[in-house]
Design a protein around this motif. Structure first.
Motif, PDB file in Angstrom:
ATOM      1  N   ARG A 427     -40.081 -67.087  12.597  1.00  0.00           N
ATOM      2  CA  ARG A 427     -40.863 -67.569  11.448  1.00  0.00           C
ATOM      3  C   ARG A 427     -40.013 -68.173  10.336  1.00  0.00           C
ATOM      4  O   ARG A 427     -40.510 -68.953   9.537  1.00  0.00           O
ATOM      5  N   PHE A 428     -38.777 -67.774  10.281  1.00  0.00           N
ATOM      6  CA  PHE A 428     -37.923 -68.292   9.206  1.00  0.00           C
ATOM      7  C   PHE A 428     -36.660 -68.933   9.786  1.00  0.00           C
ATOM      8  O   PHE A 428     -35.541 -68.472   9.523  1.00  0.00           O
ATOM      9  N   PRO A 429     -36.866 -69.977  10.573  1.00  0.00           N
ATOM     10  CA  PRO A 429     -35.698 -70.569  11.257  1.00  0.00           C
ATOM     11  C   PRO A 429     -34.652 -71.087  10.272  1.00  0.00           C
ATOM     12  O   PRO A 429     -33.455 -70.996  10.537  1.00  0.00           O
ATOM     13  N   GLU A 430     -35.106 -71.588   9.125  1.00  0.00           N
ATOM     14  CA  GLU A 430     -34.128 -72.140   8.181  1.00  0.00           C
ATOM     15  C   GLU A 430     -33.220 -71.054   7.612  1.00  0.00           C
ATOM     16  O   GLU A 430     -32.075 -71.302   7.250  1.00  0.00           O
ATOM     17  N   LYS A 431     -33.737 -69.812   7.559  1.00  0.00           N
ATOM     18  CA  LYS A 431     -32.936 -68.714   6.997  1.00  0.00           C
ATOM     19  C   LYS A 431     -31.886 -68.199   7.989  1.00  0.00           C
ATOM     20  O   LYS A 431     -30.922 -67.570   7.600  1.00  0.00           O
ATOM     21  N   ILE A 432     -32.129 -68.410   9.252  1.00  0.00           N
ATOM     22  CA  ILE A 432     -31.187 -67.833  10.227  1.00  0.00           C
ATOM     23  C   ILE A 432     -30.221 -68.872  10.785  1.00  0.00           C
ATOM     24  O   ILE A 432     -29.457 -68.579  11.700  1.00  0.00           O
ATOM     25  N   LYS A 433     -30.259 -70.054  10.239  1.00  0.00           N
ATOM     26  CA  LYS A 433     -29.354 -71.081  10.756  1.00  0.00           C
ATOM     27  C   LYS A 433     -27.890 -70.750  10.461  1.00  0.00           C
ATOM     28  O   LYS A 433     -26.998 -71.119  11.208  1.00  0.00           O
ATOM     29  N   ASN A 434     -27.680 -70.048   9.382  1.00  0.00           N
ATOM     30  CA  ASN A 434     -26.340 -69.568   9.107  1.00  0.00           C
ATOM     31  C   ASN A 434     -25.997 -68.504  10.143  1.00  0.00           C
ATOM     32  O   ASN A 434     -26.717 -67.542  10.320  1.00  0.00           O
ATOM     33  N   ARG A 435     -24.901 -68.683  10.848  1.00  0.00           N
ATOM     34  CA  ARG A 435     -24.582 -67.790  11.956  1.00  0.00           C
ATOM     35  C   ARG A 435     -24.363 -66.341  11.490  1.00  0.00           C
ATOM     36  O   ARG A 435     -24.446 -65.423  12.279  1.00  0.00           O
ATOM     37  N   ASP A 436     -24.042 -66.168  10.224  1.00  0.00           N
ATOM     38  CA  ASP A 436     -23.861 -64.800   9.715  1.00  0.00           C
ATOM     39  C   ASP A 436     -25.051 -64.400   8.858  1.00  0.00           C
ATOM     40  O   ASP A 436     -24.902 -63.829   7.791  1.00  0.00           O
ATOM     41  N   HIS A 437     -26.239 -64.693   9.359  1.00  0.00           N
ATOM     42  CA  HIS A 437     -27.399 -64.564   8.482  1.00  0.00           C
ATOM     43  C   HIS A 437     -27.644 -63.176   7.927  1.00  0.00           C
ATOM     44  O   HIS A 437     -28.182 -63.039   6.857  1.00  0.00           O
ATOM     45  N   PHE A 438     -27.263 -62.117   8.607  1.00  0.00           N
ATOM     46  CA  PHE A 438     -27.552 -60.784   8.078  1.00  0.00           C
ATOM     47  C   PHE A 438     -26.350 -60.126   7.395  1.00  0.00           C
ATOM     48  O   PHE A 438     -26.450 -59.004   6.935  1.00  0.00           O
ATOM     49  N   VAL A 439     -25.232 -60.838   7.329  1.00  0.00           N
ATOM     50  CA  VAL A 439     -24.052 -60.224   6.727  1.00  0.00           C
ATOM     51  C   VAL A 439     -24.256 -60.067   5.215  1.00  0.00           C
ATOM     52  O   VAL A 439     -24.074 -59.000   4.632  1.00  0.00           O
ATOM     53  N   ALA A 440     -24.686 -61.153   4.586  1.00  0.00           N
ATOM     54  CA  ALA A 440     -24.882 -61.086   3.143  1.00  0.00           C
ATOM     55  C   ALA A 440     -26.208 -60.419   2.786  1.00  0.00           C
ATOM     56  O   ALA A 440     -26.331 -59.752   1.764  1.00  0.00           O
ATOM     57  N   GLU A 441     -27.175 -60.626   3.620  1.00  0.00           N
ATOM     58  CA  GLU A 441     -28.515 -60.122   3.320  1.00  0.00           C
ATOM     59  C   GLU A 441     -29.055 -59.389   4.546  1.00  0.00           C
ATOM     60  O   GLU A 441     -29.740 -59.980   5.397  1.00  0.00           O
ATOM     61  N   PRO A 442     -28.732 -58.092   4.702  1.00  0.00           N
ATOM     62  CA  PRO A 442     -29.175 -57.350   5.881  1.00  0.00           C
ATOM     63  C   PRO A 442     -30.673 -57.458   6.098  1.00  0.00           C
ATOM     64  O   PRO A 442     -31.438 -57.652   5.131  1.00  0.00           O
ATOM     65  N   PHE A 443     -31.054 -57.338   7.350  1.00  0.00           N
ATOM     66  CA  PHE A 443     -32.448 -57.555   7.705  1.00  0.00           C
ATOM     67  C   PHE A 443     -33.403 -56.664   6.922  1.00  0.00           C
ATOM     68  O   PHE A 443     -34.516 -57.064   6.590  1.00  0.00           O
ATOM     69  N   GLU A 444     -32.966 -55.459   6.606  1.00  0.00           N
ATOM     70  CA  GLU A 444     -33.830 -54.533   5.863  1.00  0.00           C
ATOM     71  C   GLU A 444     -34.340 -55.160   4.565  1.00  0.00           C
ATOM     72  O   GLU A 444     -35.433 -54.873   4.119  1.00  0.00           O
ATOM     73  N   LYS A 445     -33.506 -56.028   3.982  1.00  0.00           N
ATOM     74  CA  LYS A 445     -33.880 -56.613   2.679  1.00  0.00           C
ATOM     75  C   LYS A 445     -34.905 -57.730   2.821  1.00  0.00           C
ATOM     76  O   LYS A 445     -35.601 -58.058   1.869  1.00  0.00           O
ATOM     77  N   VAL A 446     -34.939 -58.356   3.988  1.00  0.00           N
ATOM     78  CA  VAL A 446     -35.874 -59.481   4.150  1.00  0.00           C
ATOM     79  C   VAL A 446     -37.049 -59.134   5.066  1.00  0.00           C
ATOM     80  O   VAL A 446     -37.921 -59.966   5.321  1.00  0.00           O
ATOM     81  N   LYS A 447     -37.055 -57.888   5.509  1.00  0.00           N
ATOM     82  CA  LYS A 447     -38.071 -57.450   6.466  1.00  0.00           C
ATOM     83  C   LYS A 447     -39.490 -57.655   5.928  1.00  0.00           C
ATOM     84  O   LYS A 447     -40.417 -57.962   6.686  1.00  0.00           O
ATOM     85  N   HIS A 448     -39.639 -57.495   4.618  1.00  0.00           N
ATOM     86  CA  HIS A 448     -40.969 -57.581   4.020  1.00  0.00           C
ATOM     87  C   HIS A 448     -41.604 -58.951   4.247  1.00  0.00           C
ATOM     88  O   HIS A 448     -42.813 -59.092   4.259  1.00  0.00           O
ATOM     89  N   LEU A 449     -40.773 -59.969   4.456  1.00  0.00           N
ATOM     90  CA  LEU A 449     -41.318 -61.320   4.652  1.00  0.00           C
ATOM     91  C   LEU A 449     -42.150 -61.378   5.937  1.00  0.00           C
ATOM     92  O   LEU A 449     -43.189 -62.020   5.979  1.00  0.00           O
ATOM     93  N   VAL A 450     -41.674 -60.707   6.954  1.00  0.00           N
ATOM     94  CA  VAL A 450     -42.407 -60.700   8.222  1.00  0.00           C
ATOM     95  C   VAL A 450     -43.732 -59.986   8.030  1.00  0.00           C
ATOM     96  O   VAL A 450     -44.787 -60.459   8.466  1.00  0.00           O
ATOM     97  N   ALA A 451     -43.682 -58.849   7.333  1.00  0.00           N
ATOM     98  CA  ALA A 451     -44.900 -58.076   7.109  1.00  0.00           C
ATOM     99  C   ALA A 451     -45.928 -58.893   6.340  1.00  0.00           C
ATOM    100  O   ALA A 451     -47.109 -58.905   6.670  1.00  0.00           O
ATOM    101  N   LYS A 452     -45.492 -59.629   5.299  1.00  0.00           N
ATOM    102  CA  LYS A 452     -46.408 -60.444   4.497  1.00  0.00           C
ATOM    103  C   LYS A 452     -47.112 -61.471   5.362  1.00  0.00           C
ATOM    104  O   LYS A 452     -48.318 -61.683   5.273  1.00  0.00           O
ATOM    105  N   GLN A 453     -46.343 -62.111   6.204  1.00  0.00           N
ATOM    106  CA  GLN A 453     -46.921 -63.155   7.047  1.00  0.00           C
ATOM    107  C   GLN A 453     -47.934 -62.574   8.024  1.00  0.00           C
ATOM    108  O   GLN A 453     -48.958 -63.169   8.290  1.00  0.00           O
ATOM    109  N   THR A 454     -47.617 -61.398   8.528  1.00  0.00           N
ATOM    110  CA  THR A 454     -48.529 -60.771   9.487  1.00  0.00           C
ATOM    111  C   THR A 454     -49.858 -60.471   8.842  1.00  0.00           C
ATOM    112  O   THR A 454     -50.923 -60.654   9.426  1.00  0.00           O
ATOM    113  N   VAL A 455     -49.794 -59.983   7.583  1.00  0.00           N
ATOM    114  CA  VAL A 455     -51.026 -59.681   6.852  1.00  0.00           C
ATOM    115  C   VAL A 455     -51.778 -60.989   6.599  1.00  0.00           C
ATOM    116  O   VAL A 455     -52.948 -61.101   6.840  1.00  0.00           O
TER     117      VAL A 455
END
Lengths: 455, 349
Positions: A427-455
Motif C-alpha cells: 500500500r505504501f510503495p513510495e515509502k519502502i523504496k528506500n532499501r533501509d526503510h525500517f532502519v530509521a522508522e521501524p515498522f511499529e511506528k508506521v503500522k497504524h497506517l495499514v490499520a487506517k486503510q483497512t478501516v
C-alpha cells in the motif's frame, strides 16, 4: 554455567593437533569400544542416550543405526554429513575447524558400531580450509594407528576419506549427498529404499551430521544413560547453537537442551541480550528453513508456558504458534528488520539451491522469489500476498525431498505472523523504496497506517 | 495382492506400482504422467503429476499415508486403497503441478511441432485454469544447435529427463544431460558436442512436450493433417517397426509406434527414422489407430463414416424457386395498393 560435552576442550591450546588431543584423553572411546565392547553394545549405548540427529530433522540416531541392513552381507558405510549450508547455521564448521580429531574419533567409534570398513566425511566445497584441517587430522590419526588395518589389534579395519562437494545446499539432503558422493549430479533419490537398506553404491549406509557423530565419543566414554540424563524428555544431551543477528554475543554456544529461550537470549553466558538494547522483533530458531516466530511467541508458547530450547517446546502448537529447533541456526531480529526483505532473501536462496528435479520446487521457488522481490521493491499488488500463500501451499508436501518444505515454511510463517508488514509494502510503495526503510522508522511506528486503510 | 483405486479393485503381482495398477484398470483413474516412462529404467517421481492419495496403506497397516505419493514410484501393498481422480487433494495437487509447468512453458502451440500430440496440452486441458496468475517474465534460453537431426527448443522443456534416460540407456558415448540447478536447469550437450548416436532420435519420441523435435519434419505439417500408417522394413539395427506419417504419397515423418499412454512400443534407429522417407522403403501394414479423443483423429479415416448425401442441385435451386416467385409479377394483383387494400378486387386478367 552450562555443561560442555562437545566444546569441553575447545580452548585447550593446540587441541587441533593429534598430540594435544590425545594427551587430553582423545581417542579413549575408540579404545574402549574396540577392546571392551561389541558393535551392538555401542549401538545400544547410543540408543539409550536418546541422541537425536543434529542436522535438523532430529531423528533418533540409535534407531537409525539399528535400521542398517546387516543381513545382506554387503559392505556398510558411515557417511558424515558436513555439507552445512543453511543460512544462519555454522556450528559444524566450528567443531571441525577447532577440534577436528573429535569428529574423527566419533567416525571411528561409530563406524565400528555399524560394521563399516569404508567411511566418508562429505564436506561442502566452500569449506576448503576445513577440508585441509580434516585431511591433516586423518593423516595424523592414521600414522598413530587409529585408522587402517587391524586397529589396536582388534581385527577391525577402517579407511576414512574426506570428499569435497561442489557447493550445493541440496547435497545436505542425505540421498542427494550419496548421489554426489558417487560422482553423480546431486539430486535426491526417491525413498524408499532408505539409505540404511540401499545407500552408497547400493550398500547399507548411515548418514549422520557432524555434531551427532561428535557426540558419540562422550556417550561411549561415559554412558548412554548419563547422556540421557541431560536435557528434558525426548530432547536429551547438549546442542550446539549458532547464534547470529541483533544480539550482543554472536557465535556458537553449547547448551543443555531444555534451557529456556529467555535465558539463552539474555544471559551473558550466551547471547547477552539485544544489541544496542533495541526491542526484539522476531526469531528464527533453527536455521533459515524453519518458520519465523514473532516477539510474542518467542519466550512463551501459545499456552503461556516458558518456551524451551527443545525439539518439542519450539514446535509447540504446530506452525501456527511454533517453529522448529532444526539445525540450531538461531537468528535474531530487532525492530529495524524488514520481514519482507528477509523472506525474499531466504526465498532467493532456496530458488538458487533447488536441484530442479521435481516440478513444484523447481518452478514454485522461482515464482515465490519473483513475487517477493516485487513486493519488496514497491511493485507489489494487493493480491500478491494471497498469491504467495497459495504458491507456498502448493509446494509444501508435494516435492521429492524436504527442500520444497524448507522453501515454503518461511514464507507461510512470515505471512501468518507479519501480514500487516506485507500489506504496508503493497500500500505504501513510495515509502519502502528506500532499501533501509525500517532502519530509521521501524515498522511499529508506521503500522497504524495499514490499520487506517483497512478501516 | 488386492488394490483398490477409486473404488475399483484389481489383483496385481507384488512389485506393481500404483500407476501400473491404475493402467491395468484403465479409464479416468489412470494418473497422468509426464516423466515416468515404462520402457526406461529410473524414470518417474519427478514431475509430480501422478500424485495420489493413499487412504489405506495395507491390510496389515491400514493407516493412510500423510502426504500424497507419486503413484509411478510407489509400490502396491495388499489391501491398499487409493484415491486418484476422486480425491479433492489429488485434483488440487494436479492443478497446482499444471500451473507450475505452465508458468515457464511458452504457449506457442500454434507453431509448435508437438501440437496435437503434446502431453502437456492434454494435462492442461483437464487440469489447467483459464486465467494465469504468473505475471513475471518467462524464463528463456538461447537457441542451441545440438546436432543435425534434433531441434532443441529449451524454452519448452519441462525437465522430465526422459531424454537423459534415453541417452543413458540406449546410446553409447553419452554427450548430453542436465546442466545447472532449479528453474535454470537445462538440457544441453557437453561443450557443443552434437548428438549423433544411432538411437538418439528416440529422445524426440520420449519428449512429452515440444522441446525436442525432428529437424526433418519441422514445420512440414500439423500432425492432424498427416495420415499415420503402421509400416515395417528389415533393419539390422532395430526392430524396423514404425509409424509413417504421410501427406498424400509423401512420407513426411517416421516415428516409433506409441501405445495409449504415448510411450513407444519399441525404440527405433536413426536410419529408419530420418533416412527412409520413400514409400518404397517400407511395407505399409495399414492405418494406425489412436484413442478416440486424440486430435489426430480429426483427420480420422480408420473409422466407418456415415454416408453423407449432398443434393447440391436441389439445395441451390431450393432458394431460387422462392425468389423466382417473389420477382414474378404474375401472381400480384395490379390493383393492390401499397397499404394492401384493393382498388379493384378483381385480379389482373
Amino acid at each position: 554455567m552450562g555443561r560442555k560435552i562437545l566444546l569441553d576442550k575447545i580452548n585447550v591450546p593446540g587441541i587441533k593437533t593429534y598430540e594435544v588431543y590425545r594427551k587430553e584423553g582423545g581417542y579413549a572411546s575408540v579404545e574402549k569400544a574396540l577392546k571392551k565392547m561389541t558393535p551392538d553394545e555401542v549401538v545400544e549405548e547410543v540408543k539409550t542416550s536418546g541422541l537425536r540427529g543434529r542436522g535438523g530433522a532430529g531423528f533418533p540416531a540409535g534407531m537409525k543405526w539399528s535400521f542398517i541392513d546387516k543381513k545382506s552381507g554387503k559392505p556398510r558405510h558411515l557417511v558424515c554429513n558436513a555439507d552445512e549450508s543453511e543460512p544462519g547455521t555454522f556450528k559444524d564448521r566450528y567443531l571441525m575447524e577447532y577440534i577436528p580429531h573429535l569428529l574423527i574419533e566419533g567416525m571411528i567409534t561409530s563406524s565400528y558400531a555399524l560394521g563399516a570398513n569404508l567411511s566418508y566425511i562429505y564436506i561442502r566445497g566452500e569449506y576448503m580450509w576445513v577440508y585441509k584441517i580434516l585431511e591433516k587430522a586423518i593423516a595424523e590419526a592414521k600414522t598413530a594407528g587409529w585408522l587402517g588395518k587391524n586397529i589396536l589389534g582388534s581385527g577391525y579395519d577402517l579407511e576414512l576419506y574426506v570428499q569435497i562437494g561442489g557447493g550445493a545446499y541440496i547435497c545436505g539432503e542425505e540421498t542427494a549427498l550419496i548421489e554426489s558422493l558417487e560422482g553423480n549430479r546431486g539430486n535426491p533419490r526417491i525413498k524408499p529404499p532408505f539409505p540404511a537398506v540401499q545407500g552408497l553404491w547400493q550398500n547399507p549406509t548411515v548418514v549422520n551430521n557432524v555434531e551427532t557423530i561428535a557426540a558419540v565419543p562422550w556417550i561411549v566414554n561415559n554412558s548412554g544413560a548419563d547422556y540421557a540424563a541431560i536435557g528434558i524428555g525426548r530432547s536429551t544431551g547438549t546442542k550446539l547453537i549458532s547464534a547470529s543477528g541483533n544480539i550482543k554475543n554472536q557465535g556458537v554456544f553449547e547448551i543443555d537442551l531444555g534451557l529456556s529461550v529467555y535465558e539463552f537470549m539474555n544471559s551473558d553466558e550466551y547471547c547477552g541480550g539485544m544489541q544496542t538494547n533495541r526491542p526484539l522483533k522476531a526469531l528464527v530458531p533453527g536455521g533459515s528453513s524453519v518458520p519465523i516466530l514473532p516477539a510474542n511467541l518467542i519466550y512463551k508458547t501459545a499456552n503461556g508456558e516458558d518456551r524451551l530450547m527443545t525439539y518439542e517446546s519450539l514446535s509447540d502448537g504446530g506452525f501456527a504458534t511454533g517453529s522448529m529447533l532444526g539445525s540450531g541456526g538461531f537468528i535474531v531480529y530487532d525492530d529495524r528488520a524488514c520481514i519482507v526483505r528477509n523472506t525474499w532473501n531466504f526465498a532467493r536462496f532456496y530458488h538458487h539451491e533447488s536441484c530442479g528435479q521435481c516440478t513444484p520446487c523447481r518452478e514454485g521457488t522461482g515464482w515465490l522469489e519473483k513475487v517477493l522481490w516485487r513486493i519488496e521493491n514497491g511493485q507489489g499488488r494487493e493480491e500478491d500476498i494471497d498469491l504467495l500463500w497459495s504458491i507456498q501451499s502448493k509446494i509444501e508436501g508435494n516435492t521429492i525431498c524436504p527442500l520444497g518444505d524448507a522453501a515454503s515454511w518461511p514464507v507461510a510463517a512470515a505471512i501468518r505472523h507479519f501480514r500487516d508488514e506485507f500489506e504496508y509494502h503493497v500500500r505504501f510503495p513510495e515509502k519502502i523504496k528506500n532499501r533501509d526503510h525500517f532502519v530509521a522508522e521501524p515498522f511499529e511506528k508506521v503500522k497504524h497506517l495499514v490499520a487506517k486503510q483497512t478501516v | 495382492m488386492k488394490v483398490t483405486i477409486d473404488g475399483q479393485e484389481i489383483d496385481v503381482e507384488p512389485g506393481t506400482t500404483i500407476l501400473q495398477a491404475a493402467r491395468m484398470i484403465g479409464g479416468e483413474s489412470v494418473p497422468p504422467a509426464m516423466c515416468y516412462y515404462s520402457k526406461l529404467k529410473g524414470t518417474g517421481g519427478k514431475c509430480r503429476c501422478c500424485l495420489v492419495d493413499v487412504t489405506k496403506g495395507s491390510d496389515n497397516d491400514p493407516r493412510p499415508m500423510p502426504k500424497l505419493v507419486a503413484s509411478c514410484v510407489t509400490g502396491c501393498q495388499d489391501g491398499m486403497e487409493v484415491a486418484s481422480k476422486k480425491s479433492e487433494r489429488v485434483r488440487e495437487a494436479r492443478n497446482a503441478v499444471t500451473e507450475f509447468l505452465l508458468i515457464n512453458h511458452p504457449l506457442d502451440c500454434p507453431v509448435c511441432d508437438q501440437a496435437g500430440e503434446c502431453d502437456l496440452q492434454n494435462l492442461s486441458f483437464e487440469h489447467g485454469k483459464l486465467q494465469q496468475r504468473f505475471i513475471e517474465d518467462k524464463r528463456t534460453f538461447e537457441p542451441e544447435n545440438i546436432g543435425p537431426y534434433i531441434q532443441l527448443h529449451m524454452n519448452r522443456c519441462i525437465v522430465c529427463q526422459r531424454c537423459v534416460e534415453v541417452a543413458d540407456q540406449l546410446t553409447d558415448g553419452r554427450v548430453h544431460g542436465v546442466l545447472n540447478r532449479g528453474d535454470h536447469s537445462q538440457i544441453s550437450t557437453c561443450v557443443s558436442a552434437a548428438i549423433d548416436n544411432e538411437f538418439s532420435g528416440n529422445m524426440i519420441d520420449v519428449c512429452p512436450v515440444g522441446a525436442l523435435t525432428d529437424k526433418t519434419f519441422r514445420f512440414k505439417s500439423r500432425v492432424w493433417f498427416n495420415k499415420p500408417f503402421n509400416a515395417h522394413r528389415d533393419c539390422d539395427k532395430c526392430c524396423g517397426k514404425t509409424t509413417v506419417w504421410m501427406f498424400g504419397n509423401e512420407i513426411q515423418r517416421v516415428t516409433a509406434r506409441k501405445d495409449e499412454y504415448h510411450e513407444v512400443e519399441e525404440f527405433i534407429c536413426n536410419t529408419c527414422r530420418f533416412d527412409k522417407k520413400e514409400v518404397s522403403d517400407w511395407v505399409i501394414e495399414g492405418p494406425r489407430k489412436f484413442e478416440k479423443d486424440s486430435v489426430i483423429n480429426q483427420n480420422n479415416y480408420t473409422r466407418k463414416l456415415d454416408k453423407v448425401v449432398i443434393n447440391t442441385e436441389k439445395g441451390i435451386l431450393e432458394g431460387r424457386e422462392i425468389d423466382r416467385k417473389k420477382i414474378s409479377m404474375a401472381e400480384i394483383d395490379y390493383n393492390e395498393k401499397i397499404d394492401g387494400t384493393n382498388i379493384n378486387s378483381k385480379k389482373n386478367g
